[in-house]
Design a protein around this motif. Structure first.
Motif, PDB file in Angstrom:
ATOM      1  N   GLU A  51      50.318  46.165  34.439  1.00 42.48           N
ATOM      2  CA  GLU A  51      49.959  47.531  34.824  1.00 42.48           C
ATOM      3  C   GLU A  51      49.011  48.183  33.836  1.00 42.48           C
ATOM      4  OE1 GLU A  51      52.186  51.599  36.400  1.00 42.48           O
ATOM      5  OE2 GLU A  51      53.344  50.024  35.403  1.00 42.48           O
ATOM      6  N   HIS A  52      49.153  47.853  32.555  1.00 48.17           N
ATOM      7  CA  HIS A  52      48.326  48.494  31.534  1.00 48.17           C
ATOM      8  C   HIS A  52      47.399  47.502  30.840  1.00 48.17           C
ATOM      9  CE1 HIS A  52      50.702  52.115  32.103  1.00 48.17           C
ATOM     10  NE2 HIS A  52      51.814  51.402  31.926  1.00 48.17           N
ATOM     11  N   ALA A  53      47.148  46.352  31.478  1.00 49.71           N
ATOM     12  CA  ALA A  53      46.275  45.350  30.872  1.00 49.71           C
ATOM     13  C   ALA A  53      44.844  45.865  30.826  1.00 49.71           C
ATOM     14  CB  ALA A  53      46.342  44.047  31.660  1.00 49.71           C
ATOM     15  N   ALA A  54      44.161  45.569  29.730  1.00 54.28           N
ATOM     16  CA  ALA A  54      42.792  46.023  29.565  1.00 54.28           C
ATOM     17  C   ALA A  54      41.830  45.275  30.487  1.00 54.28           C
ATOM     18  CB  ALA A  54      42.352  45.851  28.111  1.00 54.28           C
ATOM     19  N   ARG A  55      42.169  44.030  30.844  1.00 54.81           N
ATOM     20  CA  ARG A  55      41.322  43.236  31.716  1.00 54.81           C
ATOM     21  C   ARG A  55      42.192  42.180  32.389  1.00 54.81           C
ATOM     22  NH1 ARG A  55      37.658  39.442  27.808  1.00 54.81           N
ATOM     23  NH2 ARG A  55      36.711  39.079  29.846  1.00 54.81           N
ATOM     24  N   PRO A  56      41.717  41.605  33.503  1.00 55.66           N
ATOM     25  CA  PRO A  56      42.502  40.550  34.155  1.00 55.66           C
ATOM     26  C   PRO A  56      42.692  39.350  33.239  1.00 55.66           C
ATOM     27  CG  PRO A  56      40.736  41.351  35.586  1.00 55.66           C
ATOM     28  CD  PRO A  56      40.492  41.933  34.235  1.00 55.66           C
ATOM     29  N   GLY A  57      43.751  38.573  33.484  1.00 50.47           N
ATOM     30  CA  GLY A  57      44.005  37.388  32.693  1.00 50.47           C
ATOM     31  C   GLY A  57      42.939  36.325  32.895  1.00 50.47           C
ATOM     32  N   LEU A  58      43.003  35.286  32.074  1.00 48.44           N
ATOM     33  CA  LEU A  58      41.980  34.243  32.078  1.00 48.44           C
ATOM     34  C   LEU A  58      41.869  33.567  33.437  1.00 48.44           C
ATOM     35  CD1 LEU A  58      39.936  32.524  30.542  1.00 48.44           C
ATOM     36  CD2 LEU A  58      41.820  31.032  29.835  1.00 48.44           C
ATOM     37  N   VAL A  59      43.006  33.216  34.046  1.00 45.92           N
ATOM     38  CA  VAL A  59      42.959  32.538  35.344  1.00 45.92           C
ATOM     39  C   VAL A  59      42.416  33.471  36.415  1.00 45.92           C
ATOM     40  CG1 VAL A  59      44.379  31.479  37.143  1.00 45.92           C
ATOM     41  CG2 VAL A  59      44.782  30.922  34.742  1.00 45.92           C
ATOM     42  N   TRP A  60      42.836  34.721  36.388  1.00 48.02           N
ATOM     43  CA  TRP A  60      42.306  35.678  37.363  1.00 48.02           C
ATOM     44  C   TRP A  60      40.803  35.834  37.208  1.00 48.02           C
ATOM     45  CZ3 TRP A  60      44.114  36.908  41.724  1.00 48.02           C
ATOM     46  CH2 TRP A  60      45.494  37.062  41.940  1.00 48.02           C
ATOM     47  N   ARG A  61      40.314  35.887  35.972  1.00 48.36           N
ATOM     48  CA  ARG A  61      38.876  36.034  35.767  1.00 48.36           C
ATOM     49  C   ARG A  61      38.123  34.828  36.329  1.00 48.36           C
ATOM     50  NH1 ARG A  61      40.422  37.751  30.574  1.00 48.36           N
ATOM     51  NH2 ARG A  61      39.426  35.961  29.561  1.00 48.36           N
ATOM     52  N   ALA A  62      38.679  33.628  36.108  1.00 48.02           N
ATOM     53  CA  ALA A  62      38.037  32.434  36.647  1.00 48.02           C
ATOM     54  C   ALA A  62      38.039  32.452  38.171  1.00 48.02           C
ATOM     55  CB  ALA A  62      38.739  31.189  36.117  1.00 48.02           C
ATOM     56  N   LEU A  63      39.160  32.885  38.764  1.00 46.35           N
ATOM     57  CA  LEU A  63      39.250  32.940  40.220  1.00 46.35           C
ATOM     58  C   LEU A  63      38.263  33.956  40.789  1.00 46.35           C
ATOM     59  CD1 LEU A  63      40.727  32.021  42.784  1.00 46.35           C
ATOM     60  CD2 LEU A  63      42.382  33.859  42.385  1.00 46.35           C
ATOM     61  N   LEU A  64      38.192  35.127  40.172  1.00 42.72           N
ATOM     62  CA  LEU A  64      37.270  36.151  40.650  1.00 42.72           C
ATOM     63  C   LEU A  64      35.821  35.704  40.473  1.00 42.72           C
ATOM     64  CD1 LEU A  64      39.092  39.304  39.241  1.00 42.72           C
ATOM     65  CD2 LEU A  64      39.065  38.512  41.604  1.00 42.72           C
ATOM     66  N   ARG A  65      35.550  35.015  39.391  1.00 40.92           N
ATOM     67  CA  ARG A  65      34.187  34.523  39.165  1.00 40.92           C
ATOM     68  C   ARG A  65      33.762  33.561  40.282  1.00 40.92           C
ATOM     69  NH1 ARG A  65      31.211  34.289  34.264  1.00 40.92           N
ATOM     70  NH2 ARG A  65      29.081  33.657  34.811  1.00 40.92           N
ATOM     71  N   SER A  66      34.727  32.824  40.820  1.00 41.08           N
ATOM     72  CA  SER A  66      34.401  31.866  41.870  1.00 41.08           C
ATOM     73  C   SER A  66      33.981  32.546  43.170  1.00 41.08           C
ATOM     74  CB  SER A  66      35.604  30.953  42.140  1.00 41.08           C
ATOM     75  OG  SER A  66      36.661  31.678  42.768  1.00 41.08           O
ATOM     76  N   ALA A  67      34.259  33.834  43.317  1.00 40.20           N
ATOM     77  CA  ALA A  67      33.886  34.563  44.532  1.00 40.20           C
ATOM     78  C   ALA A  67      32.545  35.268  44.400  1.00 40.20           C
ATOM     79  CB  ALA A  67      34.967  35.594  44.872  1.00 40.20           C
TER      80      ALA A  67
END
Length: 494
Positions: free
Chosen positions: A100-116
């Motif tokens: 809820e208070h994370a400054a940015r998405p986690g590493l796996v989420w960032r990789a997944l979002l990058r794929s889109a």
């Protein structure tokens, strides 16, 4: 589909390339709206927004973000999310609180979002004027593209929740539109850019009953004189619905009328429990609201906004984890809905909402909410330097709005076929995926290996996102339910 050597639509062209044509004052401006088929709130907001943009003379393309993810990852994410809410609510609550208070998405989420990213850019035609997201994942992708200069048109996020999770706020997004001052303040506190209170968007059929109640009750076969409490659980019918329905009945303040959305099995179980008025798919949700006296909900999403427009007082009760609880808190803070935290308070609070000044105050506040902002279309135009034309008349009451047969559509002048609307639901999810579809006889891949790869991806994502502990906790509570995951990965979707 563009040649692989051609620049992607919306990307930065090479110095030698001719600049893409830009809309002139005489040509309609095109706006791309990206939502996600995760529940109904994101799609419902996108449908209402697209209708209003079209009415103001814009061209609109709509896309489902889950279809922009590679392979079948979007379907897997949707299924995992639904199963967490259904089978492991405690685990989902812990996951939500942890991020809820994370400054940015986690590493796996960032990789997944990058794929889109590449597919997202391909949805943009050269005449695209702006992109609007109603889903946090899409906002993260748009923000990343804007920061790197790959997306050259403005990006805007329309916040569909009353509470703002950290993933809603994406650096690089140019503007954030909120339905109320409470989420606007939360977004601003998280560092969101260009925060504006634009107000909600709902189907215009949701309006005060104004004498339609007797006819609406007769049409739905409901009691003529009893007080009716409309209990909703989203388009998926998740949460402690059976318990809430029984407690409303036993409080003897109002007769429960339950809408289960797509969960037909829940509707049948409720009837076996003795809940006489239990519905699955309902085409006429505005009429059902006209028939009832109070709304009881557990998620705080689109249906709450529709109830405010219909002049119904709203109570949050037995809320689903995560956003269901944070939305309930925000709605209570805004004076729009009562949050009933204890079963012993259910009867007294419903009585106040049905017959007391608390109910009248909430009706007034709910109706005022829909007049509180300029609306998202003027807000978008003001932010990005455009002037919308006067709005064309929206369809008359009783005509479905936003229930379109395809996620990708354009207006004005477009008249796609309409489909029945589920309670609180949104358009059907038919969308031609970006890229070329395989021709007949094309070998797509071995299902067993693909499912194994997806299962491995879920395992890695679970560990990387730090949710192994919440899932293990939930498994300890109800291990038998997790055996269905194996059936899902093996292709058994029952």
């Amino acid at each position: 589909m563009p040649d692989r050597h051609d620049p992607l639509p919306g990307s930065v062209p090479s110095p030698s390339a001719a600049p893409p044509p830009r809309p002139t004052a005489r040509t309609p401006r095109r706006i791309v709206v990206i939502s996600a088929g995760v529940g109904a709130g994101h799609d419902g907001a996108a449908a209402g927004l697209a209708d209003r943009l079209t009415a103001h003379g814009f061209l609109v393309d709509r896309h489902d973000f889950l279809d922009l993810l590679p392979a079948r990852t979007g379907r897997l994410l949707r299924g995992t999310y639904r199963r967490l809410l259904t089978w492991a609510p405690t685990g989902y609550q812990r996951l939500y609180a942890a991020t809820e208070h994370a400054a940015r998405p986690g590493l796996v989420w960032r990789a997944l979002l990058r794929s889109a990213e590449r597919r997202t850019l391909r949805t943009l035609t050269p005449d695209t004027w702006a992109v609007v997201s109603t889903y946090p994942g899409a906002s993260q992708v748009l923000g990343a593209l804007r920061r790197r200069g790959l997306l050259t048109v403005p990006a805007c996020t329309y916040l569909t929740d009353f509470s703002v999770h950290a993933l809603w706020v994406a650096p690089g997004v140019d503007a954030h539109l909120a339905v109320h001052a409470i989420p606007a303040l939360q977004a601003h506190a998280r560092g969101a850019a260009g925060v504006t209170v634009a107000g909600p968007v709902t189907d215009p059929r949701f309006a005060p009953a104004d004498g339609q109640r007797p006819a609406a009750r007769a049409r739905h076969g409901l009691p003529e004189h009893a007080s009716l409490a409309l209990l909703v659980a989203g388009s998926w019918g998740v949460g402690a619905v059976r318990r809430a329905a029984a407690e409303i009945r036993d409080a003897q303040v109002a007769v429960p009328v339950v809408v289960c959305g797509r969960n037909q099995a829940l509707a049948e179980q409720l009837r076996r429990d003795g809940i006489e008025y239990a519905f699955g798919w309902v085409d006429d949700m505005p009429g059902l609201m006209h028939a009832c006296d109070v709304l009881v909900q557990n998620a705080g999403g689109l249906t709450s906004l529709e109830a405010f427009a219909a002049g119904l007082p709203v109570a949050s009760y037995r809320c689903i984890p995560g956003h269901g609880r944070t939305n309930a808190e925000a709605l209570e803070e805004a004076g729009l809905a009562a949050w009933i935290r204890r079963p012993e308070d259910l009867g007294p609070v419903l009585g106040e909402l049905l017959h007391g000044p608390r109910g009248r105050a909430q009706r007034t506040a709910g109706l005022a909410l829909h007049r509180s902002g300029p609306g998202p279309v003027p807000a978008i135009a003001a932010r990005f330097g455009g002037t919308p034309t006067p709005a064309a008349p929206l369809p008359a009451a009783g005509h479905p709005v936003g229930a379109r047969s395809s996620r990708t559509w354009r207006g004005p002048g477009d008249a796609p076929s309409r489909t029945p609307r589920r309670p609180g639901d949104a358009p059907s999810r038919t969308l031609r995926r970006p890229g070329k579809a395989p021709s007949a006889g094309t070998t797509v891949g071995r299902p067993g290996r693909r499912r194994l790869a997806l299962a491995a991806t879920v395992a890695v994502a679970t560990l990387s996102l730090g949710v192994a502990a919440p899932l293990a906790y939930s498994y300890a509570e109800a291990p038998a339910r997790f055996t269905a995951v194996a059936h899902y990965l093996d292709g058994d979707r029952r």
